[in-house]
Design a protein around this motif. Sequence first.
Motif, PDB file in Angstrom:
ATOM      1  N   VAL A   1       0.743  -1.364   0.117  1.00  0.00           N
ATOM      2  CA  VAL A   1      -0.163   0.101  -0.033  1.00  0.00           C
ATOM      3  C   VAL A   1       0.859   1.425   0.178  1.00  0.00           C
ATOM      4  O   VAL A   1       0.525   2.211  -0.751  1.00  0.00           O
ATOM      5  CB  VAL A   1      -1.017   0.028   1.423  1.00  0.00           C
ATOM      6  CG1 VAL A   1      -1.527   1.437   1.394  1.00  0.00           C
ATOM      7  CG2 VAL A   1      -1.879  -1.022   1.012  1.00  0.00           C
ATOM      8  N   VAL A   2       1.857   1.210   0.862  1.00  0.00           N
ATOM      9  CA  VAL A   2       2.961   2.387   0.877  1.00  0.00           C
ATOM     10  C   VAL A   2       3.555   2.522  -0.461  1.00  0.00           C
ATOM     11  O   VAL A   2       3.729   3.530  -0.893  1.00  0.00           O
ATOM     12  CB  VAL A   2       4.090   2.413   1.856  1.00  0.00           C
ATOM     13  CG1 VAL A   2       5.130   3.319   1.817  1.00  0.00           C
ATOM     14  CG2 VAL A   2       3.265   2.305   3.357  1.00  0.00           C
ATOM     15  N   ILE A   3       3.944   1.540  -1.169  1.00  0.00           N
ATOM     16  CA  ILE A   3       4.572   1.651  -2.596  1.00  0.00           C
ATOM     17  C   ILE A   3       3.557   2.180  -3.745  1.00  0.00           C
ATOM     18  O   ILE A   3       3.971   3.061  -4.319  1.00  0.00           O
ATOM     19  CB  ILE A   3       5.323   0.218  -2.780  1.00  0.00           C
ATOM     20  CG1 ILE A   3       6.342  -0.102  -1.920  1.00  0.00           C
ATOM     21  CG2 ILE A   3       5.419   0.390  -4.575  1.00  0.00           C
ATOM     22  CD1 ILE A   3       7.003  -1.589  -2.359  1.00  0.00           C
ATOM     23  N   VAL A   4       2.436   1.678  -3.510  1.00  0.00           N
ATOM     24  CA  VAL A   4       1.316   2.153  -4.596  1.00  0.00           C
ATOM     25  C   VAL A   4       1.039   3.498  -4.192  1.00  0.00           C
ATOM     26  O   VAL A   4       0.935   4.332  -5.162  1.00  0.00           O
ATOM     27  CB  VAL A   4       0.396   1.278  -4.412  1.00  0.00           C
ATOM     28  CG1 VAL A   4      -0.924   1.883  -5.163  1.00  0.00           C
ATOM     29  CG2 VAL A   4       0.256  -0.138  -4.905  1.00  0.00           C
ATOM     30  N   ILE A   5       1.003   3.942  -3.049  1.00  0.00           N
ATOM     31  CA  ILE A   5       0.360   5.365  -2.673  1.00  0.00           C
ATOM     32  C   ILE A   5       1.706   6.317  -3.069  1.00  0.00           C
ATOM     33  O   ILE A   5       1.494   7.199  -4.002  1.00  0.00           O
ATOM     34  CB  ILE A   5       0.188   5.431  -1.327  1.00  0.00           C
ATOM     35  CG1 ILE A   5      -1.120   4.853  -0.948  1.00  0.00           C
ATOM     36  CG2 ILE A   5       0.390   7.059  -0.862  1.00  0.00           C
ATOM     37  CD1 ILE A   5      -1.431   5.056   0.480  1.00  0.00           C
ATOM     38  N   VAL A   6       2.894   6.001  -2.814  1.00  0.00           N
ATOM     39  CA  VAL A   6       3.892   6.575  -3.067  1.00  0.00           C
ATOM     40  C   VAL A   6       4.233   6.845  -4.962  1.00  0.00           C
ATOM     41  O   VAL A   6       4.326   8.077  -5.341  1.00  0.00           O
ATOM     42  CB  VAL A   6       5.347   6.272  -2.619  1.00  0.00           C
ATOM     43  CG1 VAL A   6       6.457   6.780  -3.189  1.00  0.00           C
ATOM     44  CG2 VAL A   6       5.263   6.576  -1.125  1.00  0.00           C
ATOM     45  N   TYR A   7       4.010   5.872  -5.634  1.00  0.00           N
ATOM     46  CA  TYR A   7       4.106   5.744  -6.722  1.00  0.00           C
ATOM     47  C   TYR A   7       2.934   6.310  -7.465  1.00  0.00           C
ATOM     48  O   TYR A   7       3.406   7.293  -8.519  1.00  0.00           O
ATOM     49  CB  TYR A   7       3.953   4.232  -7.468  1.00  0.00           C
ATOM     50  CG  TYR A   7       4.074   4.337  -8.796  1.00  0.00           C
ATOM     51  CD1 TYR A   7       5.398   4.208  -9.746  1.00  0.00           C
ATOM     52  CD2 TYR A   7       2.948   3.912  -9.707  1.00  0.00           C
ATOM     53  CE1 TYR A   7       5.261   4.256 -11.021  1.00  0.00           C
ATOM     54  CE2 TYR A   7       2.871   4.078 -11.052  1.00  0.00           C
ATOM     55  CZ  TYR A   7       4.042   4.032 -11.825  1.00  0.00           C
ATOM     56  OH  TYR A   7       4.192   4.192 -13.040  1.00  0.00           O
ATOM     57  N   SER A   8       1.812   6.411  -7.140  1.00  0.00           N
ATOM     58  CA  SER A   8       0.724   7.276  -7.515  1.00  0.00           C
ATOM     59  C   SER A   8       0.860   8.710  -7.268  1.00  0.00           C
ATOM     60  O   SER A   8       0.528   9.584  -8.368  1.00  0.00           O
ATOM     61  CB  SER A   8      -0.646   6.741  -6.798  1.00  0.00           C
ATOM     62  OG  SER A   8      -0.775   5.408  -6.921  1.00  0.00           O
ATOM     63  N   MET A   9       1.225   9.056  -6.222  1.00  0.00           N
ATOM     64  CA  MET A   9       1.628  10.532  -5.835  1.00  0.00           C
ATOM     65  C   MET A   9       2.723  10.904  -7.025  1.00  0.00           C
ATOM     66  O   MET A   9       2.614  12.079  -7.558  1.00  0.00           O
ATOM     67  CB  MET A   9       1.939  10.833  -4.571  1.00  0.00           C
ATOM     68  CG  MET A   9       0.945  10.337  -3.643  1.00  0.00           C
ATOM     69  SD  MET A   9       1.412  10.378  -1.800  1.00  0.00           S
ATOM     70  CE  MET A   9       1.452  12.207  -1.549  1.00  0.00           C
TER      71      MET A   9
END
Length: 100
Positions: free
Chosen positions: A77-85
């Motif tokens: 979830v952290v990786i997905v959020i950072v990549y999305s941002m």
Amino acid sequence: MLVVIGLLLIVVGIQLRRGKWYGIVAGNTFKDKPIEVQKKGAIGASSIAFLVGGFLIIVYILMFFGIQTRFLIIPVVVIVIVYSMFAIYKYLKHFIKYGK
């Protein structure tokens, strides 16, 4: 089901890297764009397909051997959020600079 979807996503990623199946990329407006733009969009989509497909296969393997997969939720979830941002920032920067 995880393996089937994971393998399907990996096949889609391979086809996108080969320069095929551009039409399945969401928001595809590549028909009127140069080939370089098409390749760049397909490479980005194929990277995501490889990542998600590989993750699904890893989750299946861990579940097959009885290993709890709950520990994967927070890092993913952290990786997905950072990549999305990062992707949103990059898109907005490009949009402000070029207006398209």
